[in-house]
Structure formats: structure tokens, C-alpha cells
Design a protein around this motif. Structure first.
Motif: not given
Lengths: 418, 418
Positions: A356-360
Motif C-alpha cells: 500500500f505504501l509503495r503503490e498508492v
């Protein structure tokens, strides 16, 4: 004098002041900030007198209560402005900071030095406190500022700007480091945002209409503060108590701010278990729920969401709800419907958190925390001039650092290139 | 199909590829880069065949020798492209880098995570190697790239792009991470630089005409690479040997680059002592000297400089010379006439060095080093996609980091805002 030559004069003065400011000592800038606070407090009566003129005119033209409230300068707000300036004085000076200075194989040392952007044009609506906040942040970061507030707050803004300039004078800094565009000519803004020779960046603060107009007209780069369609995603592994607490806070702590949650996504495996309780708690706080076909049967009193709901920034007591199959679907939904402002995941699973941190693709991405934290003070910037929705230069809350730029510095001892 | 819908399709594909690329593993990106290098080497004959078509057409339309040389793809240049891609593979992956993660009083951890900008449009002129260099840097930094080279190098560029895409396929990465706009329609560029929905930044590389056209037409942010009117200032305390060595290198090591010195400033106290020898050495290298009234009598063979000379980027065997009264006058001259590219001081005085570093408003500021060092490889970026003359986002040589942006990340454990 026509508006072009009038604005040109202001631009030239700002540029000249900015070159002087570039070498201003930290002590002088802090002294000016302290004097600004002192003069605002000392002249609080005069400021309120000027403000009453604006308030009367606004009442006469039938402005609503919310508008009048934003416009009002009372003792408390004047004190808050003064305190804000003192807090800016207490922040470390970002100008001249050298980082990453390393020797290269050629023998030269290469690093980066932080410095002012240059001349900043600040265009804002009815809140007069922006006059002091923006001037304080620009001064501390070594930038000259050209201020243009809404015509409804003209007297208040001019009265504040006068004190700010007096304080610059006392600290022997150039008065034109802070200029207020007081002309009634509405063309002034259109001219200002196209003065590439004298203005380095434009920061609009206000409603969507203002920001869209400026983005359309400007040839100078704009640091935009667009809308926030913020999401909270409750993952399969979410802790029920944390999920309930964070969703309620993200949606209801304040309804009208850009970091308020507008959409709740829930993993399909937890919809039956968590959604009824969360929805009920939201409804008890007066929130209307617009639900997708899978969540609708789980939430008594909810109404069916339309496609538009997933794009909406309600800024009010409504939330959209959607059941998603997994973290992939949640990320895809946020990247499709969201506004790249602030989005949070509730999860106890490290892999989900990392993905979530990387792809949002949003300016703030959070794990197990309320979207309401997206704020310059909460992030430790000391103060913020806005929340950027740009991708370049600066994203999210903009403090002193966002008002600076880095240049390369090279130190040698007579080194030449082979 | 009309050019708008054609470009729209390319834009949509780039955006879709970019979301896939966002989660690509470093290993997969490096594998693709290695395969790109392999395929370029393997198909060197095909590339040269395609290049010969371009060369023939360029000869027929009467292009000059310098143009043909830039266009030419020989074995050595193909090998250099392949090596460049391998060097990019060897650089650390900037995507996902987390910095400044700190606990805040509220209990949340706040930091920054680096990630791709998104979709980059690269618009360039006749050198076909830019196709591979730009694609490699964009891929490594997680960006999708839309490439548009000059029509004269169409066959060469398409042949290169085909190999790059094949390598993406082998690494199971989306082919549309690299797209080449091959249409003959000259409108394509105008459409591309206004596709705000699909393009996040435009990087033009080429002559002044190209960059000015794109800056004028673009609504998407542009990372500009404008001209370099670079200065060397010889301060009162300069060491004569270092001054001579650095001035000669800065002016004559290569005449046609943007970091070549175009103007020499000398402190009045040292003009008589240093200027004749420096000028003579420059003249021996074939450099014509255009001198101010104070330096003219000191330099046999010099001609009088006009005001225009101080603004000029000669890109050739000419230098302007001016005597200034002190470091203040030097800084003021550079900030007035310079192009904010690269400027150097020769000094043994710490105070002068510090003032020059802080107050000269250029993307690279140097002490006792040749302006020719302003370069991505010399600065340790590994490779560069250009030299930015923007003030925002990135200044000076742009490498992988300049192709990324930072978002805020917040880690909590069910934290809510009070």
C-alpha cells in the motif's frame, strides 16, 4: 498607470528585495518576525477597526455567516497570527544548508546547498491570517512575497501588511520583501501569474474556482492545492478496534477539511464482520452512507452509491463505501478514483502495508493512522503554506523546505576537467 | 485516426504501464536494462542499416556535416549506448527509498518515500542515443516514457526502441513502459505536451528553438535545459596558477557545451597582474577576447565588448572579460547577466568563497574548479537526462533522483488526531 506597468513595478521591487534577502542573516530575519508579532499585537485595535470595514461591506453585499466568520479578525485570531510568526522565528533557517557533500574520484567535492526559490506570488481568499502566515514563511525561507488577498478582506490585509513591512524596516531588511497588491483592478491577478521575469512560483489558496482559474492562466509554475478525495481501506487483517477508531476519526473529526476521509473501502472477507459496526458508528455521528451493491445489504439506512460518489469530495456528512476483493483492488480503486491527496490502510499484515505504501500514488500514504494527520504541524514542519497536490517539486504539506530549492556546489583546489 | 485520438491512446497505455512499473522489482528492471544492452549489441547491423536510411535522407536534404555526425550510429556509439544501459542497471534503485522517518509527539512516525514521477515525455533532436539513454533512466526510476525524436532520425530511433521493448518483454515488464511516437504528423508534439491527464512532465532536449517552442505550448510541467552563460570570477586573493589553469580549462576544454565559460570577471586589484597572462594563454588557444574599458588596455589584440557580450552564450572561440571592483560586484554581474547555469570563483579567501556560494543564484556554483565539471557523471549521478535550468523540482544535472518525487508516509498503530 495601467495595470501592466503597475504590476511590473511591484515585480521589479520584489526581485531587487529578494537579492538583498538572499544574504540576510538568520538573526535579522528572526528579529523581523518577532517585530511583526509585536506590531500585530500592539496594533490589534487598528487591525480590528480595518477588519470591521471589511465585515460591514461583506454584510451589505449579503455574504453568508460562514464567509463572515472566515473574514473576522478578533483578539484570538490576531494573537494566533502573532504566535505563528514567533513559531516561524523559532524554526531552523533552511537557507544555506549544505548536504551530501562528497569527494568525487576527480578530487572535487560535490554537494547541495538549499536556498530561496526567489519571488513567490501568494493569491488567496477571505482569511486575513494568510497575509501574516505566508509573509512569515516566505521571509524565513529568504523569498520575497507578493500578496494578493480577496477584495473583501482588502482593509484587513493592508493593515496587516503595513505592520509586517514596518517590522522589516526595524530589522533593516528590504520593505519590498513583503508587498501587498491593493489595486481594485481584477486584472492584477492575471498579470501577476504571467510575470515570468519577476515571479518564480504562484501559490493559490482558496476554493476550486480560484485554483482552476490560476492554473489555466499562469505561465509561472503553480504549487496547487486541489481537492482531497481521501480513502481509508480496511484490509483483511485489520484490527477491529483500530479500524473503527481510525475510520470515525478520519471521517468525523472535522467534516470540511481536505484530509477528511470521503470513501471507505473494506476487504470482502471483513465486510460482514466489521462494516455493520463501523457504519452504525458513522451514522450515529450523523454521516450518510452511500454503499456499493455488496455493502448495501449490510448497512441498514444506507443508500446506493453511484459512480459519481467514488469521485466525490463531499466536504460534508456523507461517505461512500465499497467492498473490494483484496489489497490490489483497493490500490487500483484509490489510484483510479482518488485525488492523490491522502489515503490510509488499516492492516496488521506487513506485506499489505508495504504494498500500500509503495503503490498508492498519493502525496500522503498512511498505515493505521487517521488521514486527518496530513498537516504541516502534525508532520513537524512547524507551519504550512498549503498542501500541494503537484507531483513535482513538493507534494503534500508545504513548509519552509517546500519554499526552497537546492543548487549544486562544487569545491576544488584548482581542479580542471580532464 | 486523428492525431488527438492517436496520442490519447499512447497516453493511456503509458499510464497503465506506469502503474504496473510502480511495483516492478529492482531485479526485473535491471534484467530489462541488461537485455536492452544485449539486444542493441546483437542487432548492431540492423541498427546501422536503419541509420543509413536516415543518413541518406539527411544528405539528400542537404544537412551539414555536423548534423550528419550527430545522427550517425556507428559500432562505437552502439556500444556506448549498451554500456550506458548497463551502467544504469548498476546504479541503486531510487524507488521506495525511505528517509527522515521520525516519531512525532502524537506517536505517529512521519517520513518520506521516493517514487516515480509517472509518465515522462521526452522530446529530442537528432542524436539517436537519447532514445536508449532516456528509456533506461526512466525505466530504472519507475517512470513510463513517451519518446519523440526528430523526424530525421526516425528509422534509427524506431529500430532502437523496438529492441528496448523486446527487452521489456523478456523481463515480463509492460512493453508500453517505452513507447516511440513514430507518426509523421508534426502536431504530435503539440498534442503531447498538453496531455495533462496522461503526461506528468515533459523533458525537451535540443536547440533553443525546440525548448522555447515547448515551453510556450506545454501545459504539462517542463524540465527545461536552457542556455549556459557561465562565468569564472578571479577574486583578489586568487592563486595565479589555479586561476590560469581553471580559466583555460573552463573556456577551452570544449567550446560548444553549455558549461563552457563565456565570461571572465577579474578583481580590479589583480587585473594588471593576472589578466595579461590569462588573456595571452586564451589567445594562444585561438580565443577572441572582448574586453571592458578597464581591461582593454591590458590585453593586446582584444576588442571592445558591448553590452550584448555580457549576455552572450558564444558556444565558440570568444570570451568576454570584465574588471569588477570586488566580490559584490562580481556576484551582482553574474546574477544580472548570467543564465543561472554554472559559475565559479577563484579565491583563497574563505569569506569570499562562502559569499559567492551562497549569493550566486545558479544551478551550480563552484570554488576553485572548472565550470566544465557541471555534468551528471562528474557529480556522481551515474548518468544524466539533461541539465535543468528550472528553479523548482530539480536544478542542474538531472539523474535518476531528478526523475523521482517524494511522498509522505505515516505509520501509526491505530492513531487518531485529537
Amino acid at each position: 498607470m495601467d495595470i501592466h506597468s503597475e504590476m511590473d513595478k511591484i515585480g521589479k521591487r520584489a526581485r531587487a528585495a529578494q537579492y538583498q534577502l538572499r544574504r540576510a542573516k538568520t538573526g535579522a530575519k528572526n528579529e523581523a518576525l518577532a517585530s511583526m508579532a509585536e506590531f500585530l499585537r500592539r496594533d490589534a485595535d487598528d487591525l480590528q477597526r480595518a477588519n470591521r470595514k471589511d465585515l460591514r461591506a461583506a454584510e451589505e453585499t449579503g455574504r453568508d455567516a460562514a464567509f463572515l466568520d472566515r473574514l473576522r479578525l478578533d483578539e484570538g485570531r490576531i494573537e494566533a497570527m502573532a504566535k505563528g510568526l514567533e513559531e516561524i522565528a523559532a524554526l531552523p533557517d533552511p537557507v544555506g544548508e549544505i548536504t551530501d557533500l562528497r569527494y568525487r574520484p576527480s578530487g572535487i567535492q560535490v554537494g547541495k546547498m538549499r536556498g530561496p526559490i526567489g519571488v513567490i506570488a501568494m493569491i488567496y481568499e477571505s482569511r486575513p491570517n494568510v497575509t501574516a502566515d505566508a509573509a512569515g514563511l516566505c521571509l524565513k525561507s529568504g523569498n520575497a512575497v507578493i500578496l494578493r488577498g480577496g477584495s473583501e478582506s482588502l482593509h484587513s490585509n493592508m493593515a496587516i501588511a503595513e505592520r509586517l513591512r514596518a517590522a522589516l524596516g526595524r530589522a533593516r531588511l528590504p520593505l519590498d520583501a513583503v508587498q501587498y497588491v491593493g489595486t481594485a483592478d481584477r486584472e492584477a491577478v492575471s498579470v501577476l501569474v504571467r510575470m515570468d521575469a519577476f515571479v518564480d512560483v504562484v501559490i493559490p489558496r482558496g476554493g476550486k474556482g480560484l485554483i482552476e482559474r490560476i492554473s489555466r492562466e499562469a505561465t509561472v509554475p503553480v504549487i496547487k492545492h486541489l481537492h482531497g478525495n481521501c480513502h481509508v481501506y480496511v484490509d483483511a487483517s485489520a484490527d477491529p478496534d483500530k479500524a473503527l477508531r481510525v475510520v470515525i476519526n478520519a471521517k468525523t473529526q472535522r467534516l470540511g477539511t481536505c484530509n477528511t476521509a470521503e470513501s471507505l473501502l473494506v476487504h470482502a472477507a471483513r465486510a460482514g464482520d466489521l462494516l455493520p459496526a463501523i457504519a452504525q458508528a458513522l451514522q450515529e455521528k450523523g454521516i450518510e452512507i452511500r454503499a456499493c451493491p455488496r455493502s448495501l445489504p449490510l448497512i441498514p439506512g444506507a443508500i446506493a452509491a453511484g459512480e459519481d460518489d467514488y469521485y466525490a469530495e463531499y466536504l460534508g456528512p456523507i461517505i461512500s463505501v465499497k467492498v473490494v476483493d483484496d489489497v490490489d483492488a483497493a490500490i487500483a480503486h484509490i489510484n483510479t478514483y482518488g485525488s492523490q491527496h491522502t489515503d490510509a490502510i488499516l492492516t496488521e499484515d506487513l506485506g499489505s502495508a508495504q504494498r500500500f505504501l509503495r503503490e498508492v500514488d498519493s502525496s500522503s500514504v498512511m498505515v493505521n493512522a487517521s488521514t486527518r494527520f496530513a498537516d504541516g504541524f502534525e508532520y513537524g514542519l512547524g507551519a504550512e503554506i498549503g498542501i500541494s497536490t503537484n507531483r513535482l517539486h513538493v507534494r503534500g504539506p508545504v513548509g519552509l523546505e517546500g519554499l526552497t530549492t537546492q543548487k549544486w556546489i562544487v569545491l576544488g583546489d584548482g581542479h580542471i576537467r580532464a
